[in-house]
Design a protein around this motif. Structure first.
Motif, PDB file in Angstrom:
ATOM      1  N   ASP A 152      56.049  43.653  22.706  1.00  0.00           N
ATOM      2  CA  ASP A 152      57.348  44.445  21.939  1.00  0.00           C
ATOM      3  C   ASP A 152      57.265  43.914  20.494  1.00  0.00           C
ATOM      4  OD1 ASP A 152      58.170  45.868  24.194  1.00  0.00           O
ATOM      5  OD2 ASP A 152      58.995  44.091  24.798  1.00  0.00           O
ATOM      6  N   LEU A 153      57.211  44.970  19.511  1.00  0.00           N
ATOM      7  CA  LEU A 153      57.324  44.917  17.929  1.00  0.00           C
ATOM      8  C   LEU A 153      58.590  45.125  17.424  1.00  0.00           C
ATOM      9  CD1 LEU A 153      53.822  46.349  16.823  1.00  0.00           C
ATOM     10  CD2 LEU A 153      54.366  44.182  18.158  1.00  0.00           C
ATOM     11  N   GLN A 154      59.313  44.558  16.756  1.00  0.00           N
ATOM     12  CA  GLN A 154      60.535  44.887  16.086  1.00  0.00           C
ATOM     13  C   GLN A 154      60.544  44.448  14.537  1.00  0.00           C
ATOM     14  OE1 GLN A 154      63.342  46.033  17.607  1.00  0.00           O
ATOM     15  NE2 GLN A 154      63.805  46.379  15.400  1.00  0.00           N
ATOM     16  N   PRO A 155      60.389  45.443  13.871  1.00  0.00           N
ATOM     17  CA  PRO A 155      60.321  45.429  12.219  1.00  0.00           C
ATOM     18  C   PRO A 155      61.693  44.591  11.981  1.00  0.00           C
ATOM     19  CG  PRO A 155      60.551  47.664  12.675  1.00  0.00           C
ATOM     20  CD  PRO A 155      60.499  47.075  14.217  1.00  0.00           C
ATOM     21  N   LEU A 156      61.650  44.395  10.592  1.00  0.00           N
ATOM     22  CA  LEU A 156      62.836  43.803  10.011  1.00  0.00           C
ATOM     23  C   LEU A 156      64.023  44.942  10.002  1.00  0.00           C
ATOM     24  CD1 LEU A 156      61.619  41.741   6.969  1.00  0.00           C
ATOM     25  CD2 LEU A 156      62.092  40.919   9.272  1.00  0.00           C
ATOM     26  N   SER A 157      63.580  46.056   9.941  1.00  0.00           N
ATOM     27  CA  SER A 157      64.528  47.236   9.932  1.00  0.00           C
ATOM     28  C   SER A 157      63.707  48.426  10.667  1.00  0.00           C
ATOM     29  CB  SER A 157      64.920  47.720   8.268  1.00  0.00           C
ATOM     30  OG  SER A 157      63.848  48.135   7.636  1.00  0.00           O
ATOM     31  N   GLY A 158      64.682  49.310  11.329  1.00  0.00           N
ATOM     32  CA  GLY A 158      64.214  50.186  12.069  1.00  0.00           C
ATOM     33  C   GLY A 158      63.991  49.998  13.440  1.00  0.00           C
ATOM     34  N   PRO A 159      63.776  51.056  14.194  1.00  0.00           N
ATOM     35  CA  PRO A 159      63.443  50.807  15.531  1.00  0.00           C
ATOM     36  C   PRO A 159      62.095  50.176  16.025  1.00  0.00           C
ATOM     37  CG  PRO A 159      62.674  52.933  15.089  1.00  0.00           C
ATOM     38  CD  PRO A 159      63.509  52.528  14.023  1.00  0.00           C
ATOM     39  N   GLY A 160      62.145  49.439  17.142  1.00  0.00           N
ATOM     40  CA  GLY A 160      60.976  48.662  17.701  1.00  0.00           C
ATOM     41  C   GLY A 160      60.083  49.841  18.486  1.00  0.00           C
ATOM     42  N   ALA A 161      58.891  48.909  19.058  1.00  0.00           N
ATOM     43  CA  ALA A 161      57.994  49.706  20.037  1.00  0.00           C
ATOM     44  C   ALA A 161      57.315  48.948  20.671  1.00  0.00           C
ATOM     45  CB  ALA A 161      57.178  50.769  19.113  1.00  0.00           C
ATOM     46  N   ARG A 162      56.824  49.439  21.784  1.00  0.00           N
ATOM     47  CA  ARG A 162      55.941  48.596  22.733  1.00  0.00           C
ATOM     48  C   ARG A 162      54.517  48.965  22.590  1.00  0.00           C
ATOM     49  NH1 ARG A 162      57.634  47.313  28.820  1.00  0.00           N
ATOM     50  NH2 ARG A 162      59.063  45.885  27.449  1.00  0.00           N
ATOM     51  N   VAL A 163      53.711  47.613  22.557  1.00  0.00           N
ATOM     52  CA  VAL A 163      52.301  48.265  22.527  1.00  0.00           C
ATOM     53  C   VAL A 163      51.695  47.598  23.622  1.00  0.00           C
ATOM     54  CG1 VAL A 163      50.147  47.710  21.219  1.00  0.00           C
ATOM     55  CG2 VAL A 163      52.207  47.876  19.867  1.00  0.00           C
ATOM     56  N   ASP A 164      50.814  48.548  24.387  1.00  0.00           N
ATOM     57  CA  ASP A 164      50.214  48.255  25.696  1.00  0.00           C
ATOM     58  C   ASP A 164      48.851  47.814  25.533  1.00  0.00           C
ATOM     59  OD1 ASP A 164      52.497  48.873  27.247  1.00  0.00           O
ATOM     60  OD2 ASP A 164      52.104  51.038  27.206  1.00  0.00           O
ATOM     61  N   ALA A 165      48.295  47.143  26.595  1.00  0.00           N
ATOM     62  CA  ALA A 165      46.698  46.860  26.519  1.00  0.00           C
ATOM     63  C   ALA A 165      45.975  47.955  26.339  1.00  0.00           C
ATOM     64  CB  ALA A 165      46.393  46.277  28.163  1.00  0.00           C
ATOM     65  N   GLY A 166      45.067  47.600  25.343  1.00  0.00           N
ATOM     66  CA  GLY A 166      44.034  48.860  24.652  1.00  0.00           C
ATOM     67  C   GLY A 166      44.514  49.567  23.646  1.00  0.00           C
ATOM     68  N   GLN A 167      45.863  49.203  23.199  1.00  0.00           N
ATOM     69  CA  GLN A 167      46.565  49.704  21.955  1.00  0.00           C
ATOM     70  C   GLN A 167      46.702  48.876  20.801  1.00  0.00           C
ATOM     71  OE1 GLN A 167      50.260  51.069  23.867  1.00  0.00           O
ATOM     72  NE2 GLN A 167      49.279  53.201  23.928  1.00  0.00           N
ATOM     73  N   ARG A 168      46.673  49.462  19.652  1.00  0.00           N
ATOM     74  CA  ARG A 168      46.983  48.645  18.451  1.00  0.00           C
ATOM     75  C   ARG A 168      47.974  49.328  17.517  1.00  0.00           C
ATOM     76  NH1 ARG A 168      40.804  48.951  16.106  1.00  0.00           N
ATOM     77  NH2 ARG A 168      40.887  51.178  15.820  1.00  0.00           N
ATOM     78  N   ALA A 169      48.782  48.615  16.516  1.00  0.00           N
ATOM     79  CA  ALA A 169      49.501  49.409  15.583  1.00  0.00           C
ATOM     80  C   ALA A 169      49.714  48.355  14.348  1.00  0.00           C
ATOM     81  CB  ALA A 169      50.787  49.763  16.400  1.00  0.00           C
ATOM     82  N   LEU A 170      50.301  49.126  13.480  1.00  0.00           N
ATOM     83  CA  LEU A 170      50.532  48.482  12.367  1.00  0.00           C
ATOM     84  C   LEU A 170      52.078  48.126  12.116  1.00  0.00           C
ATOM     85  CD1 LEU A 170      49.140  47.229   9.644  1.00  0.00           C
ATOM     86  CD2 LEU A 170      49.725  49.237   8.569  1.00  0.00           C
ATOM     87  N   LEU A 171      52.505  46.895  12.289  1.00  0.00           N
ATOM     88  CA  LEU A 171      53.920  46.602  11.881  1.00  0.00           C
ATOM     89  C   LEU A 171      54.161  46.295  10.541  1.00  0.00           C
ATOM     90  CD1 LEU A 171      56.656  45.641  13.086  1.00  0.00           C
ATOM     91  CD2 LEU A 171      55.902  43.319  13.367  1.00  0.00           C
ATOM     92  N   GLY A 172      55.303  47.476   9.902  1.00  0.00           N
ATOM     93  CA  GLY A 172      55.691  47.039   8.637  1.00  0.00           C
ATOM     94  C   GLY A 172      57.140  46.654   8.465  1.00  0.00           C
ATOM     95  N   ALA A 173      57.612  46.119   7.568  1.00  0.00           N
ATOM     96  CA  ALA A 173      58.927  45.602   7.321  1.00  0.00           C
ATOM     97  C   ALA A 173      60.086  46.777   7.740  1.00  0.00           C
ATOM     98  CB  ALA A 173      59.221  45.050   6.172  1.00  0.00           C
ATOM     99  N   SER A 174      59.644  48.043   7.533  1.00  0.00           N
ATOM    100  CA  SER A 174      60.577  49.063   7.698  1.00  0.00           C
ATOM    101  C   SER A 174      60.155  50.043   8.871  1.00  0.00           C
ATOM    102  CB  SER A 174      60.861  50.009   6.554  1.00  0.00           C
ATOM    103  OG  SER A 174      59.564  50.377   5.875  1.00  0.00           O
ATOM    104  N   GLY A 175      59.252  49.805   9.708  1.00  0.00           N
ATOM    105  CA  GLY A 175      58.721  50.619  10.348  1.00  0.00           C
ATOM    106  C   GLY A 175      57.259  50.139  11.198  1.00  0.00           C
ATOM    107  N   ILE A 176      57.019  51.082  12.208  1.00  0.00           N
ATOM    108  CA  ILE A 176      55.926  50.819  13.006  1.00  0.00           C
ATOM    109  C   ILE A 176      54.961  52.002  12.994  1.00  0.00           C
ATOM    110  CG2 ILE A 176      54.883  50.205  15.264  1.00  0.00           C
ATOM    111  CD1 ILE A 176      57.487  48.698  15.954  1.00  0.00           C
ATOM    112  N   GLY A 177      53.804  51.769  12.871  1.00  0.00           N
ATOM    113  CA  GLY A 177      52.701  53.020  12.661  1.00  0.00           C
ATOM    114  C   GLY A 177      52.449  53.486  14.020  1.00  0.00           C
ATOM    115  N   ALA A 178      51.849  54.544  13.809  1.00  0.00           N
ATOM    116  CA  ALA A 178      51.096  55.282  15.253  1.00  0.00           C
ATOM    117  C   ALA A 178      50.303  54.282  16.125  1.00  0.00           C
ATOM    118  CB  ALA A 178      50.559  56.767  14.981  1.00  0.00           C
ATOM    119  N   LEU A 179      50.562  54.296  17.189  1.00  0.00           N
ATOM    120  CA  LEU A 179      49.640  53.626  18.272  1.00  0.00           C
ATOM    121  C   LEU A 179      48.382  54.097  18.277  1.00  0.00           C
ATOM    122  CD1 LEU A 179      52.385  53.253  21.459  1.00  0.00           C
ATOM    123  CD2 LEU A 179      51.564  51.492  19.397  1.00  0.00           C
ATOM    124  N   GLN A 180      47.146  53.251  18.383  1.00  0.00           N
ATOM    125  CA  GLN A 180      45.945  54.010  18.180  1.00  0.00           C
ATOM    126  C   GLN A 180      45.055  53.024  19.242  1.00  0.00           C
ATOM    127  OE1 GLN A 180      44.445  53.384  14.379  1.00  0.00           O
ATOM    128  NE2 GLN A 180      45.776  55.012  13.593  1.00  0.00           N
TER     129      GLN A 180
END
Length: 315
Positions: A199-227
């Motif tokens: 589970d990813l939680q940026p400094l501000s904004g909503p969090g997101a869950r990354v599952d096995a076989g996925q990757r994402a970019l965590l920024g201070a104000s948000g999370i990029g698209a799951l790939q």
């Protein structure tokens, strides 16, 4: 810190100082080296303190031994102040600078860190497995029931035994029984999960869950698209650098992370295509293999100053 914890920390610091003094007095015997290895493997705290002791010796050749011992022995605020004094009076070893060129001051002060080209693994107090990639640094907090790793610089791989948190400057990662990599970069913090969920939680904004076989970019104000990504492909954890029809410039930028000194190349080489599997423990051999398979020449001004140019066509 209570008195009992403080006494234990001071005792551990004295043990580290004694080992360092014994090593510097004329080297260790094979039996003593084995004993030192066992001492370092007792816990993450032992290993972290030994790295601090070595860092003081390696980076500040003019720091008196009493100051080094005091730096190890003090709580963090005083220790950091004394490290600042050491920076003011110390002389940097030239090759040491080359090895640690990617590590800022915060990394020198971290609990665990690796030099350029170095990789290190250890078991954390909760049984989780932690690996540090090249030029990386972390702080550990397993006190008062906490189970947290702070990524200060570089990249880590974690195989968590249970609930574990990873703190970055962009936000917080929470994992339970998961395997994942975290890499700090200029655009954010790249998180790749090979087993379980994180589970990813940026400094501000909503969090997101990354599952096995996925990757994402965590920024201070948000999370990029799951790939998606292929979690089965080997990588730096196995000491390998993989390229599949990759641009040479991209490969060299990645390779540069593992080489101390300067690595430069002619822009004309940027778009050459590379495919292969390379051993990270011998970056000179990687350059030689590239020169053997691509139209380029490797020039060594010194071991730490290397440039690549196009090979002239003599036909």
């Amino acid at each position: 810190m209570n008195a009992r914890t403080d006494d234990a920390a001071r005792r551990l610091a004295r043990e580290a100082a004694q080992w360092l003094a014994l090593q510097d007095a004329g080297g260790l015997s094979a039996e003593q080296r084995d004993s030192l290895s066992r001492w370092r493997e007792r816990s993450a705290a032992h290993e972290a303190l030994w790295q601090k002791a070595e860092a003081l010796r390696e980076r500040f050749s003019q720091v008196p031994a009493p100051l080094a011992a005091t730096c190890l022995d003090r709580p963090d605020p005083d220790r950091r102040r004394l490290l600042g004094q050491a920076l003011a009076v110390g002389t940097l070893v030239p090759l040491g600078w080359l090895g640690y060129r990617q590590l800022p001051v915060d990394s020198w002060r971290a609990d665990l860190r690796t030099a350029t080209g170095e990789r290190r693994g250890l078991t954390l107090p909760d049984g989780s497995r932690l690996q540090l990639n090249t030029a990386s640094a972390v702080n550990l907090d397993f006190s008062l029931g906490r189970q947290r790793v702070q990524l200060v610089a570089g990249e880590i791989a974690v195989d968590s035994a249970g609930s574990l948190q990873v703190q970055t400057r962009q936000g917080l990662l929470r994992a339970g029984g998961a395997s994942f990599c975290v890499r700090l970069g200029g655009r954010g913090c790249a998180v790749s999960v090979s087993r379980g969920q994180v589970d990813l939680q940026p400094l501000s904004g909503p969090g997101a869950r990354v599952d096995a076989g996925q990757r994402a970019l965590l920024g201070a104000s948000g999370i990029g698209a799951l790939q998606p990504f292929d979690a089965q492909l080997p990588g730096w954890q196995q000491g390998l650098l993989l390229a599949n029809n990759q641009r040479l410039g991209e490969l060299l930028r990645e390779l540069r992370r593992y080489r101390p000194g300067l690595l430069r190349w002619d822009p004309a080489l940027e778009r050459l295509a590379v495919t292969g599997t390379f051993q990270l423990d011998d970056t000179d051999r990687i350059l030689a293999l590239l020169a053997a398979s691509l139209p380029l020449v490797v020039h060594y001004r010194t071991r730490y100053w290397v440039s690549l140019t196009p090979r002239e066509n003599t036909a």
